[in-house]
Design a protein around this motif. Structure first.
Motif, PDB file in Angstrom:
ATOM      1  N   ARG A 259      18.657   6.870  -1.174  1.00 15.22           N
ATOM      2  CA  ARG A 259      19.945   7.317  -0.645  1.00 15.22           C
ATOM      3  C   ARG A 259      20.303   8.691  -1.212  1.00 15.22           C
ATOM      4  NH1 ARG A 259      23.102   2.197   0.790  1.00 15.22           N
ATOM      5  NH2 ARG A 259      21.404   0.695   0.918  1.00 15.22           N
ATOM      6  N   ALA A 260      20.978   9.476  -0.409  1.00 20.63           N
ATOM      7  CA  ALA A 260      21.400  10.807  -0.838  1.00 20.63           C
ATOM      8  C   ALA A 260      22.575  11.254   0.026  1.00 20.63           C
ATOM      9  CB  ALA A 260      20.253  11.804  -0.720  1.00 20.63           C
ATOM     10  N   PHE A 261      23.294  12.266  -0.461  1.00 20.20           N
ATOM     11  CA  PHE A 261      24.455  12.775   0.263  1.00 20.20           C
ATOM     12  C   PHE A 261      24.152  14.021   1.093  1.00 20.20           C
ATOM     13  CE2 PHE A 261      26.775  10.501  -3.209  1.00 20.20           C
ATOM     14  CZ  PHE A 261      27.376   9.565  -2.393  1.00 20.20           C
ATOM     15  N   SER A 262      22.900  14.449   1.113  1.00 21.94           N
ATOM     16  CA  SER A 262      22.548  15.590   1.957  1.00 21.94           C
ATOM     17  C   SER A 262      21.174  15.357   2.556  1.00 21.94           C
ATOM     18  CB  SER A 262      22.541  16.897   1.150  1.00 21.94           C
ATOM     19  OG  SER A 262      21.363  17.007   0.369  1.00 21.94           O
ATOM     20  N   ASP A 263      20.970  15.918   3.738  1.00 18.43           N
ATOM     21  CA  ASP A 263      19.677  15.795   4.402  1.00 18.43           C
ATOM     22  C   ASP A 263      18.582  16.489   3.600  1.00 18.43           C
ATOM     23  OD1 ASP A 263      20.817  14.370   6.469  1.00 18.43           O
ATOM     24  OD2 ASP A 263      20.972  16.092   7.825  1.00 18.43           O
ATOM     25  N   GLU A 264      18.909  17.611   2.967  1.00 19.01           N
ATOM     26  CA  GLU A 264      17.911  18.355   2.195  1.00 19.01           C
ATOM     27  C   GLU A 264      17.376  17.510   1.039  1.00 19.01           C
ATOM     28  OE1 GLU A 264      17.415  22.553  -0.288  1.00 19.01           O
ATOM     29  OE2 GLU A 264      19.342  22.012   0.595  1.00 19.01           O
ATOM     30  N   VAL A 265      18.280  16.870   0.305  1.00 20.86           N
ATOM     31  CA  VAL A 265      17.850  16.018  -0.817  1.00 20.86           C
ATOM     32  C   VAL A 265      17.062  14.827  -0.300  1.00 20.86           C
ATOM     33  CG1 VAL A 265      18.675  14.491  -2.656  1.00 20.86           C
ATOM     34  CG2 VAL A 265      19.714  16.738  -2.342  1.00 20.86           C
ATOM     35  N   TYR A 266      17.526  14.250   0.800  1.00 21.92           N
ATOM     36  CA  TYR A 266      16.842  13.089   1.374  1.00 21.92           C
ATOM     37  C   TYR A 266      15.414  13.458   1.783  1.00 21.92           C
ATOM     38  CZ  TYR A 266      16.059   8.990   4.341  1.00 21.92           C
ATOM     39  OH  TYR A 266      15.551   7.851   4.903  1.00 21.92           O
ATOM     40  N   GLU A 267      15.244  14.620   2.406  1.00 26.27           N
ATOM     41  CA  GLU A 267      13.908  15.033   2.831  1.00 26.27           C
ATOM     42  C   GLU A 267      13.014  15.318   1.636  1.00 26.27           C
ATOM     43  OE1 GLU A 267      12.796  14.779   5.777  1.00 26.27           O
ATOM     44  OE2 GLU A 267      14.728  14.274   6.678  1.00 26.27           O
ATOM     45  N   THR A 268      13.573  15.885   0.575  1.00 21.18           N
ATOM     46  CA  THR A 268      12.798  16.096  -0.652  1.00 21.18           C
ATOM     47  C   THR A 268      12.296  14.774  -1.209  1.00 21.18           C
ATOM     48  OG1 THR A 268      14.007  18.112  -1.243  1.00 21.18           O
ATOM     49  CG2 THR A 268      12.882  16.962  -3.026  1.00 21.18           C
ATOM     50  N   MET A 269      13.170  13.783  -1.248  1.00 21.70           N
ATOM     51  CA  MET A 269      12.774  12.469  -1.739  1.00 21.70           C
ATOM     52  C   MET A 269      11.677  11.865  -0.864  1.00 21.70           C
ATOM     53  SD  MET A 269      16.540  10.946  -2.616  1.00 21.70           S
ATOM     54  CE  MET A 269      15.965   9.366  -3.238  1.00 21.70           C
ATOM     55  N   THR A 270      11.828  11.995   0.454  1.00 14.55           N
ATOM     56  CA  THR A 270      10.827  11.454   1.371  1.00 14.55           C
ATOM     57  C   THR A 270       9.452  12.061   1.102  1.00 14.55           C
ATOM     58  OG1 THR A 270      12.489  11.111   3.096  1.00 14.55           O
ATOM     59  CG2 THR A 270      10.201  11.202   3.803  1.00 14.55           C
ATOM     60  N   ASN A 271       9.408  13.381   0.991  1.00 18.26           N
ATOM     61  CA  ASN A 271       8.129  14.059   0.760  1.00 18.26           C
ATOM     62  C   ASN A 271       7.516  13.692  -0.584  1.00 18.26           C
ATOM     63  OD1 ASN A 271       8.378  15.375   3.236  1.00 18.26           O
ATOM     64  ND2 ASN A 271       9.420  17.144   2.357  1.00 18.26           N
ATOM     65  N   ARG A 272       8.355  13.602  -1.604  1.00 16.56           N
ATOM     66  CA  ARG A 272       7.834  13.293  -2.934  1.00 16.56           C
ATOM     67  C   ARG A 272       7.361  11.843  -3.041  1.00 16.56           C
ATOM     68  NH1 ARG A 272       5.319  16.116  -5.649  1.00 16.56           N
ATOM     69  NH2 ARG A 272       5.897  15.106  -7.611  1.00 16.56           N
ATOM     70  N   VAL A 273       8.067  10.915  -2.408  1.00 18.19           N
ATOM     71  CA  VAL A 273       7.604   9.526  -2.411  1.00 18.19           C
ATOM     72  C   VAL A 273       6.213   9.447  -1.789  1.00 18.19           C
ATOM     73  CG1 VAL A 273       7.962   7.241  -1.385  1.00 18.19           C
ATOM     74  CG2 VAL A 273       9.876   8.439  -2.448  1.00 18.19           C
ATOM     75  N   GLN A 274       6.038  10.124  -0.661  1.00 20.24           N
ATOM     76  CA  GLN A 274       4.744  10.128   0.014  1.00 20.24           C
ATOM     77  C   GLN A 274       3.646  10.664  -0.903  1.00 20.24           C
ATOM     78  OE1 GLN A 274       4.026   9.215   3.443  1.00 20.24           O
ATOM     79  NE2 GLN A 274       1.925   9.408   2.717  1.00 20.24           N
ATOM     80  N   THR A 275       3.889  11.813  -1.529  1.00 18.81           N
ATOM     81  CA  THR A 275       2.869  12.461  -2.356  1.00 18.81           C
ATOM     82  C   THR A 275       2.587  11.683  -3.631  1.00 18.81           C
ATOM     83  OG1 THR A 275       3.490  14.637  -1.502  1.00 18.81           O
ATOM     84  CG2 THR A 275       2.289  14.581  -3.588  1.00 18.81           C
TER      85      THR A 275
END
Length: 386
Positions: A259-275
């Protein structure tokens, strides 16, 4: 905030509606009995322009004689797979299902509002659309309705919704401009290794060992990849794997939420979880398949609409901190301006302190009238413009 006499006169019926609906909880997209009750009550109020959408959604439309915006008011109607523990005489009659998130109160508020409008048509400006929405808890009825053309069909200009909230005392109206609730997503990790005898670990690739490293590694994302000035949550609440205590497991599954309060942070989390998950798995001779279910967006309140609510609520208004909870009302706010606010229901003396989604969650229906009062006054305030 002062409750007008005409709204206060609705209390008996609001209580009756809430308690009747509380007894018939139904899960998302299964709300047949609930929808039938709603339509019966709308007919009793004399509201005849009613539409069925998605099988269980109900939309009522009231047209005013005065010009104005098309304002949609939305309530969720689904329940949770929770066993009730309140002990109240109007407890759930559907075993294993409960209105543990207050949707029964939201529906009673909306029905009270509909009753009020039907009795006071002169207060209607423009078009009022009352949306009884299924499946907020999942799979996300808001997006299903948007995809079905709800906003365009009814030409909605702005949308308003509320949620009872035990974090605030009875009578409080709480809101804030911009981000108030988080964007959320589900994470599904499948770690594939090679099974072997526990006495010969060198012949296998231990999926449990890899899973433990992956969980630890993923928890560094919030502390090391997200600015300390931002907020984010990464939680893994379920892990399954293994067959016996003396077997190196070849498969482990992990499930979590972010969960996050901004799309930018959410996308960062998505990419890092994947990697992080895939690369750490390789280090243990395993493979990790990462899947996401991107759910709701940030509840992002329109500042002008928040100012209108604050004016109406007066000394009952407080600015809420943002919460990492998620709400599919946010999907409407991607498309049009929207306002979502909390109605306080906490009373420690009465025992109304249980959190949302608890089998003990309960409240005094009197304080639903604050939501009705806000709704009726918002019609006037939102049609004044800036």
């Amino acid at each position: 905030m002062e409750i007008s006499p005409a709204v206060y006169d609705l209390l008996t019926e609001v209580i009756a509606d809430r308690r009747a609906l509380h007894q018939i909880p139904e899960l998302g997209l299964q709300e047949k009995e609930t929808s039938a009750y709603i339509k019966k009550r709308l007919a009793e109020f004399g509201i005849t322009t009613v539409y069925d959408l998605l099988d269980t959604a109900v939309v009522a439309v009231l047209q005013g004689e005065k010009e104005g915006k098309t304002l949609a008011f939305r309530t969720d109607i689904d329940a949770l797979p929770v066993t009730e523990e309140t002990g109240v005489p109007f407890a759930s009659q559907h075993p294993g299902k409960m209105h543990a998130c207050g949707h029964d109160g939201h529906m009673a508020t909306m029905l009270g509002f509909a009753n009020y409008l039907a009795a006071h048509p002169a207060e209607i400006m423009g078009t009022i659309v009352l949306l009884f929405q299924p499946a907020e808890e999942g799979p996300g009825g808001a997006q299903l309705l948007i995809d079905d053309g709800f906003l365009s069909k009814f030409k909605v200009d702005e949308i308003i919704g509320l949620h009872v909230f035990p974090e605030f005392n009875e009578g409080i109206i709480a809101c804030k401009p911009h981000a108030m609730m988080a964007r959320n997503g589900e994470i599904y990790l499948t770690i594939k290794g090679t099974s072997s005898h526990g006495a010969q670990p060198q012949q296998g690739a231990d999926a449990i060992l890899a899973a433990s490293a992956i969980i630890q590694g993923l928890h560094s994302i919030v502390s090391r990849n997200i600015s300390p000035m931002e907020s984010a949550v990464l939680t893994f609440g379920k892990i399954t794997g293994g067959e016996a205590m003396n077997i190196i497991p070849g498969l482990v599954k992990i499930e979590g939420t972010m969960r996050a309060f901004s799309d930018e942070v959410y996308e960062t989390m998505t990419n890092r979880v994947q990697t992080v998950a895939t690369e750490l798995a390789k280090g243990y001779g395993c493979e990790c398949v990462v899947e996401f279910n991107h759910m709701y967006r940030v509840v992002d309140n329109n500042p002008a609409m928040v100012r209108a609510l604050e004016k109406i609520a007066g000394d009952s208004y407080v600015e809420t901190p943002p919460y990492m909870l998620a709400e599919d009302f946010s999907m409407y706010q991607k498309e049009i301006p929207g306002l979502f606010f909390f109605v306080g229901i906490r009373n420690e003396a009465k025992g109304y302190v249980a959190p949302l989604h608890s089998g003990k969650m309960n409240f005094d229906e009197t304080y639903l009238l604050g939501g009705i009062e806000c709704y009726r006054q918002l019609i006037q305030e939102l049609n004044k413009g800036e």
